[in-house]
Design an enzyme around this catalytic site. Structure first.
Site, short mmCIF file in Angstrom:
data_model
loop_
_atom_site.label_atom_id
_atom_site.label_comp_id
_atom_site.label_asym_id
_atom_site.label_seq_id
_atom_site.Cartn_x
_atom_site.Cartn_y
_atom_site.Cartn_z
N HIS A 123 0.84 -1.21 0.00
CA HIS A 123 0.00 0.00 0.00
C HIS A 123 0.87 1.26 0.00
O HIS A 123 0.67 2.17 -0.80
CB HIS A 123 -0.90 -0.02 1.24
N GLU A 124 1.86 1.29 0.90
CA GLU A 124 2.69 2.50 1.01
C GLU A 124 3.48 2.75 -0.27
O GLU A 124 3.66 3.88 -0.68
CB GLU A 124 3.65 2.37 2.20
N HIS A 127 1.79 4.86 -2.66
CA HIS A 127 2.01 6.31 -2.47
C HIS A 127 3.36 6.71 -3.05
O HIS A 127 3.50 7.76 -3.67
CB HIS A 127 1.98 6.66 -0.99
N HIS A 133 -5.12 7.77 -1.88
CA HIS A 133 -6.04 6.76 -1.37
C HIS A 133 -7.24 6.59 -2.31
O HIS A 133 -7.68 7.55 -2.94
CB HIS A 133 -6.52 7.16 0.03
#
Lengths: 536, 91
Positions: A123-124, A127, A133
């Site tokens: 997930h990170e 970014h 998101h």
């Protein structure tokens, strides 16, 4: 999906686990393997490739930290906030920070109690690559933790997002990949009796290796190497070279030993007999005695000459110079300010060990004056103050480095200096930039670098929602020098040799361009300031 | 006029909303004077509920409390570019 806006301009990204901030509870090797797998989730869906390096200069630097860790997103202990990452960019851009207080799990099937590092890292890294998101439940970029399934594949929402930014992965057809040496079956072609031609290609299954990140090319198979034209038993031709005097271009002979050109060539009889081809006469440069000569490194010199010659010493007039003590006394009309504060209705401006005092009648004569003469309780060896403000209880606070000095008029209060960490500021904070009581709400604010804190004078502690980013004070930027509220009720921010007047209601500067401080606050002529220091 | 002092629970929710981009950080310092806190707070709760995929009620119900307790990423859900959308239009 949501694309933040920033993206990497190259697709071969590097990553590294920060050596001084590894996970405290995890095996670093296992951690790196999980991080590589998390990146692989994105690599499989896009044109991006990732290579692990051992450097803090990598595009994506991964670190584990607890609580406050030098950015505006402090961690909160175990639970709730797990990690964060920065969007693509230089410096901190792309970096991913994980909360070291979490119970991280390297294996994805035992995440009932802990948190899967693979899920959070994947997930990170979204970014880090530029995705924000997503509100799609089940998407990897959904902000709330959802765990991870075995044989995880990137959900469609995230796949669309990453491919919009970097394009889909280009997989070359197997038959077109030149493969050398041949250790697999070439394509076999079967021609039927009809006009239709069916091609059956025996393809090698695509095997993905998670630990292949140290390979420079990232292709599944290495490209063919050219055949060796020069086997080991055959000497390779050497590149041509210039002779040391730079006049001859040698293309035929072996390069001589060039251990020291200053001594070349000076063959010993032994060398002359064994390697006659290495000896060649060299013309030494003529020494022009009209000018002083200077050593020229790597230039052949003849030891029979006095070379290099000593520079000619011109006779100099004998003068007696009186040593002047180094002074840090600032130029009133050409300086920045360390701190500015309104104390007892008078303006105090601090720079180095000195300060000016401006009262109702204007500037006090004899200033700038040593700060210690007014506040003798300050340490003897201080060179500057970082921030000064008068508290609502009329006590005067000086911040120097990591210490707070509190004065009742001119007397240092017992128990001081105290560490600024006792006020709730992070212990890693080296100094404050500024401090003030904001007239807009009567609250105290501290500033340092890109952050600011609201301080509760009654509690003696910074408030829990802080620090926050300085961008809230629009127009003043980061790393201010000072801030204070003047008698007109307005807030003034100082940086360099200029200042901004701040609009408290609109929360932005009234004029984007700084005004020069010296004419306004010190009464200096405008011409002098503008001529001597072109203002930005 | 100052709005009534928020309860501890509301302060925590407000902090959450600020941290993750649903309420603009720093506004409370101004809003204490303007008194527009209630509307912004309710809109922020609704936006959070919509983003989190739970029923949009505008109040802190059980689903919302459960969402607030869930482990999550520390990045705001709405970035700086969305600031204008967060800021309430002047009535």
């Amino acid at each position: 999906f949501a694309v933040q806006g920033e993206k990497w301009h190259h697709t071969n990204l590097t990553w590294s686990l920060k050596s001084d901030r590894p996970p405290s509870q995890l095996d670093p090797y296992g951690t790196r393997d999980v991080l590589a797998r998390a990146l692989d989730v994105w690599e499989q869906a896009s044109r991006l490739t990732f290579r692990e390096v051992n450097s803090d200069e990598a595009d994506i630097v991964v670190s584990f930290a607890k609580r406050y860790h030098d950015d505006a997103y402090p961690f909160d202990g175990r639970g709730l906030i797990l990690a964060h990452a920065f969007f693509p960019g230089s410096g901190r851009g792309g970096d991913a920070h994980f909360d070291d207080d979490e119970l991280w799990m390297l294996s994805s099937n035992d995440d009932d109690e802990g948190t899967s590092l693979l899920a959070v890292a994947a997930h990170e890294f979204g970014h880090s690559l530029g995705l924000s998101h997503s509100s799609v439940k089940g998407a990897l970029m959904f902000p709330w933790y959802q765990g991870i399934q075995p044989n995880f594949e990137l959900p469609e929402d995230d796949r669309n997002g990453i491919q919009q930014m970097y394009g889909p992965k280009v997989r070359k057809p197997w038959a077109k990949i030149p493969y050398y040496p041949v250790d697999s079956q070439p394509p076999t072609t079967t021609t039927t009796t009809t006009t239709t031609t069916t091609t059956t290609t025996t393809r090698r299954p695509y095997i993905h290796h998670h630990n292949r990140h140290n390979r420079p090319d990232h292709t599944p198979f290495a490209p063919p190497r050219p055949p060796n034209k020069y086997p080991t038993y055959y000497p390779r031709p050497r590149p041509p070279y210039y002779t040391p005097d730079r006049r001859h271009y040698n293309t035929t002979e072996e390069h001589p030993r060039r251990t020291n050109h200053n001594h070349y060539p000076r063959p010993t009889p032994h060398e002359t007999t064994t390697h006659p081809t290495t000896y060649r006469p060299v013309r030494y440069p003529t020494v022009n005695t009209d000018y002083p000569s200077y050593p020229r490194p790597n230039y052949p010199t003849d030891p029979r000459h006095d070379y290099p010659r000593k520079p000619y010493n011109h006779p100099r007039p004998t003068t007696t110079t009186r040593p002047t003590p180094p002074s840090d006394k600032p130029d009133t009309c050409n300086t920045s300010y360390d701190a500015v504060a309104l104390i007892r209705g008078e303006l105090f401006i601090f720079k180095n060990r000195y300060h000016w005092r401006i009262g109702a009648q204007g500037h006090y004569p004899g200033y700038p004056m040593d700060i210690s003469r007014m506040w003798p309780g300050l340490p003897r060896d201080f060179t500057r103050v970082d921030a000064v403000y008068e508290r609502p209880d009329r006590k005067i606070a000086f911040f120097i480095g990591k210490e707070l000095f509190l004065f009742d008029t001119q007397n240092l209060l017992p128990g001081y200096p105290r560490a600024i960490s006792e006020l709730g500021l992070p212990s890693s904070l080296e100094k404050l930039d500024a401090a003030m009581v904001w007239g807009h709400n009567g609250k105290t604010y501290f500033y340092s670098g890109s952050l600011y804190w609201k301080y509760d004078e009654e509690e003696g502690h910074v408030e829990l929602d802080y620090p926050r980013d300085m961008s809230m004070w629009k127009g003043v930027g980061y790393n201010i020098d000072s801030v204070f509220q003047w008698k007109d009720g307005k807030t003034y921010f100082f940086k360099g040799r200029g200042f901004w007047k701040f609009n408290d209601l609109q929360m932005k500067v009234e004029h984007e361009r700084q005004l020069p401080s010296a004419p306004f606050w010190m009464g200096c002529p405008t011409e002098r300031t503008s001529r001597r220091s072109p203002f930005r | 006029s100052r709005p009534p002092r928020s309860t501890h629970h509301e302060i925590n929710v407000r902090s959450y909303l600020e941290t993750f981009g649903y309420l603009q950080k720093g506004l409370p310092e101004n809003l204490l004077l303007e008194g527009d806190y209630e509307d912004d707070f309710r809109i922020a709760i609704k936006t959070l509920q919509e983003f989190g995929g739970i029923p949009v009620t505008g109040v802190i119900d059980e689903d919302t409390k459960s969402l607030l307790k869930q482990k999550r990423c520390g990045r705001p859900d709405r970035e700086i570019g969305d600031e204008e959308n967060i800021r309430r239009k002047k009535r």
